[in-house]
Design a protein around this motif. Sequence first.
Motif, mmCIF file in Angstrom:
data_model
loop_
_atom_site.group_PDB
_atom_site.id
_atom_site.type_symbol
_atom_site.label_atom_id
_atom_site.label_comp_id
_atom_site.label_asym_id
_atom_site.label_seq_id
_atom_site.Cartn_x
_atom_site.Cartn_y
_atom_site.Cartn_z
ATOM 1 N N ALA A 5 -37.512 -32.419 3.558
ATOM 2 C CA ALA A 5 -36.389 -32.317 4.489
ATOM 3 C C ALA A 5 -36.517 -31.031 5.295
ATOM 4 N N PRO A 6 -36.213 -31.071 6.591
ATOM 5 C CA PRO A 6 -36.368 -29.867 7.409
ATOM 6 C C PRO A 6 -35.318 -28.823 7.071
ATOM 7 N N PRO A 7 -35.650 -27.536 7.174
ATOM 8 C CA PRO A 7 -34.662 -26.477 6.960
ATOM 9 C C PRO A 7 -33.494 -26.622 7.935
ATOM 10 N N MET A 8 -32.383 -26.009 7.584
ATOM 11 C CA MET A 8 -31.119 -26.267 8.266
ATOM 12 C C MET A 8 -31.184 -26.072 9.779
ATOM 13 N N LEU A 9 -31.819 -25.023 10.238
ATOM 14 C CA LEU A 9 -31.817 -24.717 11.668
ATOM 15 C C LEU A 9 -33.130 -25.100 12.357
ATOM 16 N N TYR A 149 -13.993 -22.279 -7.953
ATOM 17 C CA TYR A 149 -14.115 -22.468 -6.504
ATOM 18 C C TYR A 149 -14.804 -21.280 -5.847
ATOM 19 N N ILE A 150 -14.546 -20.079 -6.342
ATOM 20 C CA ILE A 150 -15.244 -18.914 -5.806
ATOM 21 C C ILE A 150 -16.751 -19.052 -6.030
ATOM 22 N N GLN A 151 -17.125 -19.366 -7.256
ATOM 23 C CA GLN A 151 -18.549 -19.411 -7.595
ATOM 24 C C GLN A 151 -19.291 -20.520 -6.839
ATOM 25 N N HIS A 152 -18.709 -21.703 -6.795
ATOM 26 C CA HIS A 152 -19.415 -22.807 -6.126
ATOM 27 C C HIS A 152 -19.401 -22.638 -4.611
ATOM 28 N N THR A 153 -18.399 -21.938 -4.076
ATOM 29 C CA THR A 153 -18.425 -21.628 -2.647
ATOM 30 C C THR A 153 -19.523 -20.621 -2.348
ATOM 31 N N LEU A 154 -19.728 -19.667 -3.244
ATOM 32 C CA LEU A 154 -20.853 -18.736 -3.091
ATOM 33 C C LEU A 154 -22.184 -19.475 -3.209
ATOM 34 N N ASP A 155 -22.255 -20.472 -4.096
ATOM 35 C CA ASP A 155 -23.460 -21.303 -4.160
ATOM 36 C C ASP A 155 -23.754 -21.925 -2.797
ATOM 37 N N TYR A 156 -22.701 -22.433 -2.165
ATOM 38 C CA TYR A 156 -22.869 -23.099 -0.881
ATOM 39 C C TYR A 156 -23.315 -22.099 0.185
ATOM 40 N N LYS A 157 -22.743 -20.906 0.159
ATOM 41 C CA LYS A 157 -23.177 -19.876 1.114
ATOM 42 C C LYS A 157 -24.654 -19.545 0.925
ATOM 43 N N GLU A 158 -25.083 -19.451 -0.314
ATOM 44 C CA GLU A 158 -26.485 -19.149 -0.565
ATOM 45 C C GLU A 158 -27.398 -20.265 -0.078
ATOM 46 N N ARG A 159 -26.903 -21.512 -0.154
ATOM 47 C CA ARG A 159 -27.675 -22.639 0.395
ATOM 48 C C ARG A 159 -27.782 -22.512 1.915
ATOM 49 N N ILE A 160 -26.686 -22.112 2.563
ATOM 50 C CA ILE A 160 -26.729 -21.909 4.016
ATOM 51 C C ILE A 160 -27.703 -20.787 4.363
ATOM 52 N N ASP A 161 -27.583 -19.663 3.643
ATOM 53 C CA ASP A 161 -28.442 -18.513 3.927
ATOM 54 C C ASP A 161 -29.924 -18.846 3.734
ATOM 55 N N SER A 162 -30.205 -19.735 2.811
ATOM 56 C CA SER A 162 -31.593 -20.118 2.529
ATOM 57 C C SER A 162 -32.056 -21.299 3.377
ATOM 58 N N GLY A 163 -31.170 -21.817 4.229
ATOM 59 C CA GLY A 163 -31.535 -22.955 5.079
ATOM 60 C C GLY A 163 -31.663 -24.260 4.325
ATOM 61 N N LEU A 175 -28.309 -33.297 14.544
ATOM 62 C CA LEU A 175 -27.116 -32.672 15.085
ATOM 63 C C LEU A 175 -27.235 -31.156 14.986
ATOM 64 N N CYS A 176 -26.491 -30.481 15.832
ATOM 65 C CA CYS A 176 -26.500 -29.018 15.826
ATOM 66 C C CYS A 176 -25.904 -28.497 14.527
ATOM 67 N N MET A 177 -26.579 -27.546 13.896
ATOM 68 C CA MET A 177 -26.147 -26.989 12.615
ATOM 69 C C MET A 177 -25.591 -25.576 12.759
ATOM 70 N N TYR A 178 -25.421 -25.129 13.989
ATOM 71 C CA TYR A 178 -24.975 -23.756 14.231
ATOM 72 C C TYR A 178 -23.652 -23.451 13.563
ATOM 73 N N GLN A 179 -22.719 -24.397 13.536
ATOM 74 C CA GLN A 179 -21.392 -24.104 12.990
ATOM 75 C C GLN A 179 -21.428 -23.763 11.510
ATOM 76 N N TYR A 180 -22.465 -24.191 10.794
ATOM 77 C CA TYR A 180 -22.576 -23.810 9.389
ATOM 78 C C TYR A 180 -22.741 -22.296 9.237
ATOM 79 N N THR A 181 -23.264 -21.654 10.257
ATOM 80 C CA THR A 181 -23.426 -20.200 10.204
ATOM 81 C C THR A 181 -22.152 -19.472 10.605
ATOM 82 N N ARG A 182 -21.094 -20.219 10.926
ATOM 83 C CA ARG A 182 -19.854 -19.632 11.429
ATOM 84 C C ARG A 182 -18.692 -19.837 10.459
ATOM 85 N N ILE A 183 -19.010 -19.966 9.178
ATOM 86 C CA ILE A 183 -17.973 -20.167 8.174
ATOM 87 C C ILE A 183 -17.672 -18.874 7.424
ATOM 88 N N PHE A 184 -18.705 -18.216 6.928
ATOM 89 C CA PHE A 184 -18.536 -17.078 6.026
ATOM 90 C C PHE A 184 -18.532 -15.762 6.793
#
Length: 633
Positions: A5-9, A149-163, A175-184
């Motif tokens: 699967a291609p990286p997020m961006l 919820y704190i921990q699993h939300t941090l998991d999700y952020k780390e997934r975003i940061d790692s693409g 589709l454009c994935m830019y908005q995923y970088t505009r959450i945290f």
Amino acid sequence: MSSNAPPMLSQQSALPRLPVPPLEQTVTRLLESLSPIADGRPSALAAVSTKAANFLQAAERLQQRLISYDKTQSGSWLEAWWLELAYLSWREGLCINSSYWIVLADDPRAYGLATAPAPLVPSDPGYSAGRVCDSGSYGEFQIRRAVKYIQHTLDYKERIDSGLIPVDRTKAGPLCMYQYTRIFGVTRIPRPGCDELRQDSATTHARTITVVVEDQLYSVQVYDDAGNRRRDGDLEDDLQAIVADVGERSARGDLDPAVTVLTAGHRDRWAAAYAKLEQQPAIRATLNAIQESLFAVSLDTTFSDPPNSVNAHQQTFKCHGTNPGHNRWYDKCISYMVDRNGTVGYVGEHSPCDALIPAFMLEHVSKAISKEELSSTQPSARTSGYQPQVQRLRFAGIDDEVLALVAEAEAEVVQAARTSSSRQITFSGYGATWIKRVAAVSPDALAQLALQLTYYRIHGVLAPTYETASTRQFLHGRTENARPLTPEMARFIRTMCDSSSSTTDKHNALTDAAKKHQAMLRNASSGGGVDRHMLGLRMAYRRLAPLPNEGPMSDDERRAIEEFFDEPLLARASSFHLSTSGLFPSKYLVHTGFGCVVPEQAYGINYIIEGERIKFGIEGKTADVGKGTDVGR
């Protein structure tokens, strides 16, 4: 994510830019959308058609300005204007008016729950609406669920940061994935006339979150100085320490003023208070600490009666069930709220990203948490000898002028909550499975048909309607209005309300309206919508300088442009008495809501079409303010 699967961006550079639609196409589609609004008045349509023809002759210069401006923008011609005009310059309070709210599924294994002294029973008149009670206390399960919820939300952020978030796709492509970088790490900052957004390396790489308890704010370190994640039990100790500290301070009258409520109210009031507050070094440090945190978590002492009442839950997360606007920091893009019994809600600040993207996150996080059991007999893993890593964020030494602004904000938000009526409607007769297999129409189209027919039956008029269409197939694309009140929709509504219409007449009208609805959604999503282009033309007229080869604008041209922009029928068509948006099928998003955009006889409706049911979250004003609005009906 699969290994190939291609990286997020990775697909961003291949995405097309949001087009500037052909001018004549936009005007033609706009005129068609005005036909139902004219409501059988041919003279009104004829008059606006004449103005449109004159506008077309004069507005080509605006079109060329817009095309030229697009070449100067890194994302799209719309992006900066939309952020400013749709969100940051809007001065009404965020609570109800702009922020959306989501109720997440309860954990059936919850323990140690608070109960009402006289719980509601099904025979009670208020049972279906439910009520919000205040326990005055906090619970162990509440704290532990907040940490999950704190921990699993941090998991999700780390997934975003790692693409590692898979690229979203439709049949049209990625589709454009830019908005995923505009959450945290995104915070809205109040400024006079137009707010700002802060997101930078200090905020996105933050190691803290902001915790709110009884309007007192604390910074909690979720990563240690080496970047390692805190353990569940350690974070539970942090939250328990905050609750205990607030309790002790409350007992001796040592709580700071509820500056939090300013974030819920009018933006210019908050901007005035903010300008004074940031002049004090200690408070400026507090404001900076809030901004340099990843997200916010609020712990409430309230709970719902009956315990599983979605209607009571949504009152809590819409505007705090018993103390409107308090114990929240509405300026954070991500704000979780956890009530006394562990029910979790979410309020999103809308400007940096559309609700769809955090909703994907919430579904992912909630699904992961559902697989983990919190047991009263099984404590969480913790570090031996751990000392809580929390810092109180003070709002001390506030002068009388700011305290008066806090009092004004409290009065405003209390009134906003009093005049807001919201409910959950869950229709279990059928869902997408039956609609597609038997009715053979689009589920979204059928939902829109139902909403607009319902509005007509209640109010006796057709409703100018907004439906969100996603333009994420384009670089930095966000939304467009599908304009679902079409001539075909109007014919369907009138056919359904005509006693002489046969079943065949009604079915034919339904299928015609559904087909047109799908075409309108496709047009809007593919960059051929009306509303955003009209906004761009207005901005080209008001803000963009003439092009070097343009030539002077004559008085007749100026008059033609202004008469079309000021046409009352256009204004009426953009006064959306139905503001609607659909989300993806979800087990864990049990209620989703947002406020109506005009007060009188208007509704904000978010809906989720699942396989076997449809969930509607509806908000409107009370009868005294809404002048006939009737959410209950």
